[in-house]
Design a protein around this motif. Sequence first.
Motif, short mmCIF file in Angstrom:
data_model
loop_
_atom_site.label_atom_id
_atom_site.label_comp_id
_atom_site.label_asym_id
_atom_site.label_seq_id
_atom_site.Cartn_x
_atom_site.Cartn_y
_atom_site.Cartn_z
N GLU A 145 -8.52 60.53 116.31
CA GLU A 145 -8.60 59.46 117.22
C GLU A 145 -8.01 58.16 116.47
O GLU A 145 -7.27 57.49 117.18
CB GLU A 145 -10.17 58.70 117.27
N GLY A 146 -7.79 58.10 115.25
CA GLY A 146 -7.04 57.05 114.36
C GLY A 146 -5.59 57.47 114.63
O GLY A 146 -4.90 56.57 114.95
N PHE A 147 -5.12 58.72 114.74
CA PHE A 147 -3.60 59.05 114.88
C PHE A 147 -3.38 58.53 116.40
O PHE A 147 -2.15 58.10 116.56
CB PHE A 147 -3.53 60.47 114.92
N ASP A 148 -4.24 58.73 117.47
CA ASP A 148 -3.87 58.49 118.63
C ASP A 148 -3.79 56.82 118.64
O ASP A 148 -2.96 56.22 119.37
CB ASP A 148 -4.82 58.72 119.77
N ARG A 149 -4.76 56.14 118.08
CA ARG A 149 -4.74 54.71 118.22
C ARG A 149 -3.58 54.24 117.43
O ARG A 149 -2.47 53.30 117.75
CB ARG A 149 -5.99 53.98 117.66
N PHE A 150 -2.80 54.92 116.37
CA PHE A 150 -1.92 54.58 115.43
C PHE A 150 -0.56 54.78 116.61
O PHE A 150 0.33 53.96 116.43
CB PHE A 150 -1.64 55.55 114.39
N ARG A 151 -0.52 55.84 117.28
CA ARG A 151 0.79 56.07 118.07
C ARG A 151 0.66 55.30 119.24
O ARG A 151 1.82 54.61 119.34
CB ARG A 151 0.42 57.41 118.96
N GLN A 152 -0.49 54.64 119.71
CA GLN A 152 -0.32 53.91 120.97
C GLN A 152 0.16 52.24 120.31
O GLN A 152 0.98 51.66 121.02
CB GLN A 152 -1.81 53.60 121.45
N ALA A 153 -0.47 52.06 119.05
CA ALA A 153 0.05 50.72 118.17
C ALA A 153 1.70 51.01 118.12
O ALA A 153 2.36 49.87 118.29
CB ALA A 153 -0.68 50.45 117.07
N MET A 154 2.27 51.96 117.83
CA MET A 154 3.77 51.95 117.58
C MET A 154 4.47 51.85 118.70
O MET A 154 5.45 51.61 118.67
CB MET A 154 4.10 53.40 116.76
N LEU A 155 3.89 52.60 119.78
CA LEU A 155 4.72 52.74 120.90
C LEU A 155 4.64 51.16 121.67
O LEU A 155 5.59 50.72 122.04
CB LEU A 155 3.79 53.59 121.97
N ALA A 156 3.51 50.28 121.60
CA ALA A 156 3.32 49.23 121.98
C ALA A 156 4.45 48.15 121.25
O ALA A 156 4.96 47.31 121.71
CB ALA A 156 1.98 48.57 121.78
N ALA A 157 4.44 48.31 120.07
CA ALA A 157 5.09 47.65 119.27
C ALA A 157 6.67 47.65 119.59
O ALA A 157 7.52 47.02 119.56
CB ALA A 157 4.90 47.69 117.61
N ARG A 158 7.14 48.98 119.58
CA ARG A 158 8.44 49.44 119.79
C ARG A 158 8.83 48.94 121.21
O ARG A 158 9.92 48.35 121.38
CB ARG A 158 8.61 51.02 119.87
N ALA A 159 7.92 48.84 122.08
CA ALA A 159 8.37 48.07 123.71
C ALA A 159 8.60 46.67 123.56
O ALA A 159 9.13 46.16 124.39
CB ALA A 159 7.35 48.65 124.60
N THR A 160 8.10 46.09 122.49
CA THR A 160 8.19 44.39 122.48
C THR A 160 9.44 44.14 121.94
O THR A 160 9.71 42.75 122.16
CB THR A 160 7.11 43.92 121.85
N GLY A 161 9.96 44.78 121.17
CA GLY A 161 11.36 44.39 120.36
C GLY A 161 12.51 44.54 121.29
O GLY A 161 12.62 45.11 122.40
N THR A 162 13.76 44.12 120.38
CA THR A 162 14.94 44.40 121.21
C THR A 162 15.38 45.68 121.30
O THR A 162 15.13 47.02 120.42
CB THR A 162 16.19 44.07 120.27
N GLN A 163 15.54 46.29 122.60
CA GLN A 163 15.67 47.53 123.23
C GLN A 163 17.16 48.42 122.79
O GLN A 163 17.76 48.86 123.77
CB GLN A 163 15.47 47.80 124.68
#
Length: 204
Positions: free
Chosen positions: A68-86
């Motif tokens: 479950e932690g890995f899934d939350r970790f993945r979601q956090a990285m995806l969310a952060a990646r989407a907020t920066g310069t693309q």
Amino acid sequence: MTEPTDKKPHHHGDLRAALIQSGIEILTESGLESLTLRRCAARAGVSHAAPAHHFDGISGLRGAIAQEGFDRFRQAMLAARATGTQTPQGRILSLCRGYLDFAVENPALFALIFSCGPMSQFEDDMNAGDASAYGVLRETCAPFVSEGTDPRIVETQVWSLIHGFTHLFLAGTFGPPGNSSDHHPLFAPVMALLREIGKDPAPN
């Protein structure tokens, strides 16, 4: 001494998920040493024998929490990646910020997912695509992989940089670890090394 229970016990139809969530709460509040099947059962409002129907002992519970932690970790990285310069560089920097921020916000969970057996899960995920935590890293690194080059070289460069920085940050090597990466003066200059990712080394 009895363990505290929730005022409203979780529905048994979702007991496994409830026990995992209870375990994460205990882990966050009291650390790994306090994580037991009995404590999870008490917090979930069920009998102390109930977890045995869902997990193979405490190691099984820890493994499930790590998943479950890995899934939350993945979601956090995806969310952060989407907020920066693309741009490729912007996405990889944002991913690294998300990696560090997840660890700062969830230090006990972060320690668990990289310390008990499930560390191999991150490595096994290398071929699982974007559905895995490692898949997010692999996809983000892909633009920097030269044709004919083993992608693990670039992936390991990035992973080593941010994972090492994160552990030093959490250990307090750079000062109190409670601050966001955005406010730490070393984050940006150290992550500037990402500009060299994927480049051929200079000839001797």
